[in-house]
Motif scaffolding. Sequence first.
Motif, PDB file in Angstrom:
ATOM      1  N   ARG A 185       4.627   1.071 -13.357  1.00 24.24           N
ATOM      2  CA  ARG A 185       4.523   2.727 -12.612  1.00 24.24           C
ATOM      3  C   ARG A 185       4.948   3.283 -11.650  1.00 24.24           C
ATOM      4  N   ILE A 186       4.812   2.368 -10.837  1.00 25.58           N
ATOM      5  CA  ILE A 186       5.718   3.217  -9.678  1.00 25.58           C
ATOM      6  C   ILE A 186       7.229   4.195 -10.203  1.00 25.58           C
ATOM      7  N   VAL A 187       7.914   3.031 -10.059  1.00 26.03           N
ATOM      8  CA  VAL A 187       9.269   3.408 -11.086  1.00 26.03           C
ATOM      9  C   VAL A 187       9.117   4.937 -12.155  1.00 26.03           C
ATOM     10  N   GLY A 188       8.053   4.853 -13.237  1.00 30.04           N
ATOM     11  CA  GLY A 188       7.302   6.153 -14.066  1.00 30.04           C
ATOM     12  C   GLY A 188       7.959   6.949 -13.004  1.00 30.04           C
ATOM     13  N   PHE A 189       6.622   6.791 -11.874  1.00 30.57           N
ATOM     14  CA  PHE A 189       6.617   8.340 -11.250  1.00 30.57           C
ATOM     15  C   PHE A 189       7.848   9.106 -10.626  1.00 30.57           C
ATOM     16  N   PHE A 190       8.335   7.860  -9.924  1.00 32.28           N
ATOM     17  CA  PHE A 190       9.934   8.473  -9.715  1.00 32.28           C
ATOM     18  C   PHE A 190      10.477   8.762 -11.199  1.00 32.28           C
ATOM     19  N   VAL A 191      11.208   8.155 -11.875  1.00 37.52           N
ATOM     20  CA  VAL A 191      11.441   8.485 -12.669  1.00 37.52           C
ATOM     21  C   VAL A 191      11.347   9.555 -13.185  1.00 37.52           C
ATOM     22  N   ALA A 192       9.810  10.858 -14.047  1.00 32.71           N
ATOM     23  CA  ALA A 192       9.668  11.841 -13.781  1.00 32.71           C
ATOM     24  C   ALA A 192       9.450  12.557 -13.238  1.00 32.71           C
ATOM     25  N   ALA A 193       9.977  12.658 -12.019  1.00 33.43           N
ATOM     26  CA  ALA A 193      10.116  13.280 -10.248  1.00 33.43           C
ATOM     27  C   ALA A 193      12.028  13.604 -10.416  1.00 33.43           C
ATOM     28  N   MET A 194      12.531  12.893 -11.007  1.00 32.09           N
ATOM     29  CA  MET A 194      13.980  12.893 -10.866  1.00 32.09           C
ATOM     30  C   MET A 194      13.940  13.833 -12.510  1.00 32.09           C
ATOM     31  N   GLY A 195      12.698  13.729 -13.489  1.00 32.55           N
ATOM     32  CA  GLY A 195      13.451  14.735 -14.158  1.00 32.55           C
ATOM     33  C   GLY A 195      13.107  16.390 -13.928  1.00 32.55           C
ATOM     34  N   MET A 196      11.908  16.173 -12.744  1.00 35.91           N
ATOM     35  CA  MET A 196      11.958  17.397 -13.655  1.00 35.91           C
ATOM     36  C   MET A 196      12.785  18.095 -12.139  1.00 35.91           C
ATOM     37  N   GLY A 197      12.744  17.441 -11.063  1.00 37.22           N
ATOM     38  CA  GLY A 197      14.400  17.752 -10.249  1.00 37.22           C
ATOM     39  C   GLY A 197      15.483  18.826 -10.790  1.00 37.22           C
ATOM     40  N   LEU A 198      16.025  17.705 -11.991  1.00 32.05           N
ATOM     41  CA  LEU A 198      17.284  18.335 -13.458  1.00 32.05           C
ATOM     42  C   LEU A 198      16.875  19.461 -13.773  1.00 32.05           C
ATOM     43  N   ILE A 199      15.285  19.446 -14.357  1.00 34.68           N
ATOM     44  CA  ILE A 199      14.752  20.641 -14.907  1.00 34.68           C
ATOM     45  C   ILE A 199      14.947  22.175 -14.023  1.00 34.68           C
ATOM     46  N   PHE A 200      14.463  22.041 -12.773  1.00 30.80           N
ATOM     47  CA  PHE A 200      14.606  23.127 -11.998  1.00 30.80           C
ATOM     48  C   PHE A 200      15.584  23.281 -11.401  1.00 30.80           C
ATOM     49  N   ASN A 201      16.684  21.927 -10.941  1.00 27.33           N
ATOM     50  CA  ASN A 201      18.362  22.273 -10.854  1.00 27.33           C
ATOM     51  C   ASN A 201      19.053  23.414 -11.356  1.00 27.33           C
ATOM     52  N   GLY A 202      18.700  23.414 -12.973  1.00 25.53           N
ATOM     53  CA  GLY A 202      19.241  23.290 -14.617  1.00 25.53           C
ATOM     54  C   GLY A 202      19.083  25.117 -14.707  1.00 25.53           C
ATOM     55  N   ALA A 203      17.479  24.680 -14.689  1.00 25.24           N
ATOM     56  CA  ALA A 203      17.113  26.623 -14.901  1.00 25.24           C
ATOM     57  C   ALA A 203      17.874  27.057 -13.754  1.00 25.24           C
ATOM     58  N   VAL A 204      18.155  26.884 -12.524  1.00 27.15           N
ATOM     59  CA  VAL A 204      18.178  27.873 -11.166  1.00 27.15           C
ATOM     60  C   VAL A 204      20.070  27.996 -11.803  1.00 27.15           C
ATOM     61  N   GLU A 205      20.806  26.829 -11.710  1.00 22.35           N
ATOM     62  CA  GLU A 205      22.663  27.057 -12.123  1.00 22.35           C
ATOM     63  C   GLU A 205      22.473  28.103 -13.062  1.00 22.35           C
ATOM     64  N   PHE A 206      21.678  28.403 -14.088  1.00 19.64           N
ATOM     65  CA  PHE A 206      21.461  28.390 -15.393  1.00 19.64           C
ATOM     66  C   PHE A 206      21.715  30.358 -14.835  1.00 19.64           C
ATOM     67  N   LEU A 207      20.438  30.877 -13.788  1.00 20.92           N
ATOM     68  CA  LEU A 207      20.351  31.386 -13.885  1.00 20.92           C
ATOM     69  C   LEU A 207      20.859  31.877 -12.699  1.00 20.92           C
ATOM     70  N   GLU A 208      21.826  31.359 -11.901  1.00 21.86           N
ATOM     71  CA  GLU A 208      22.067  31.977 -11.445  1.00 21.86           C
ATOM     72  C   GLU A 208      23.367  33.227 -11.414  1.00 21.86           C
ATOM     73  N   PRO A 209      24.086  33.568 -12.862  1.00 25.17           N
ATOM     74  CA  PRO A 209      25.291  33.841 -12.896  1.00 25.17           C
ATOM     75  C   PRO A 209      24.373  35.427 -12.827  1.00 25.17           C
ATOM     76  N   TYR A 210      23.056  35.497 -13.744  1.00 28.19           N
ATOM     77  CA  TYR A 210      22.447  36.777 -13.963  1.00 28.19           C
ATOM     78  C   TYR A 210      21.937  37.270 -12.978  1.00 28.19           C
ATOM     79  N   ARG A 211      21.671  36.483 -11.193  1.00 26.28           N
ATOM     80  CA  ARG A 211      20.690  36.896 -10.191  1.00 26.28           C
ATOM     81  C   ARG A 211      22.530  37.612  -9.891  1.00 26.28           C
ATOM     82  N   GLN A 212      23.368  37.370  -9.629  1.00 22.25           N
ATOM     83  CA  GLN A 212      24.687  37.865  -9.400  1.00 22.25           C
ATOM     84  C   GLN A 212      24.651  39.205 -10.123  1.00 22.25           C
ATOM     85  N   VAL A 213      24.422  39.034 -11.324  1.00 26.35           N
ATOM     86  CA  VAL A 213      24.839  40.561 -11.918  1.00 26.35           C
ATOM     87  C   VAL A 213      23.294  41.312 -11.692  1.00 26.35           C
TER      88      VAL A 213
END
Length: 220
Positions: A185-213
């Motif tokens: 269960r402890i590992v599950g908590f951190f795996v979920a946290a890693m997943g959320m981190g990937l989601i936010f990092n991917g979203a920021v990376e995807f939106l970066e070119p639009y920020r420059q535009v």
Amino acid sequence: MTPTITLFISLFTTLLAIINPLEAIPVYLGLTDGKPDAEQRRVARQACIYALLLSFFFLLFGTVLLRLFDVSLSMVRVVGGVILTRVGFELFNPPPSGGIIPRADDSNTDVAFVPLAMPIMFGPGAIATLISMASTIKQSLGELTHFFAASAAIVACMLVTYLSLIYAKPILRKMGKQGIDAATRIVGFFVAAMGMGLIFNGAVEFLEPYRQVAKVAAGV
């Protein structure tokens, strides 16, 4: 230190940190609980072989797949993060039935590929790392030498992971079923946290070119 050795050490340490065999241990023990030692060793061996094959596949063909399906690396991180988050939630709070993680007492289900090999051992973080590494290798002068260094790093990482799983039972022998459940269960908590981190990092990376535009448009 030569660039080849630097590449080997860099990729080995990065993959080992992403795979993190210590996180896979409680999941592995929980899914193989009650099975004979020979069966547990078979599951560990098969899981590492699957993860090894997946690693080489994405090292060789990862960039081709992205171009073929016109998918950006940022979207790989987002979708992979969603999957990893779901896996983390199921590890933390297993559903009474169903779900994407098989139950330990289901003798008809092979847990070596799902969820051990993918996404616990080889998840979106490893996929993104290997695809990025493949792009770097193709742009380098010593492409063949660097490819062999990357291959050796992958094999070494999977060997360490295999040894960790093989000796997982002695390491956690004194924890018992309740201890394994708590660790999972402890590992599950951190795996979920890693997943959320990937989601936010991917979203920021995807939106970066639009920020420059938007900045250019505002300046105009």
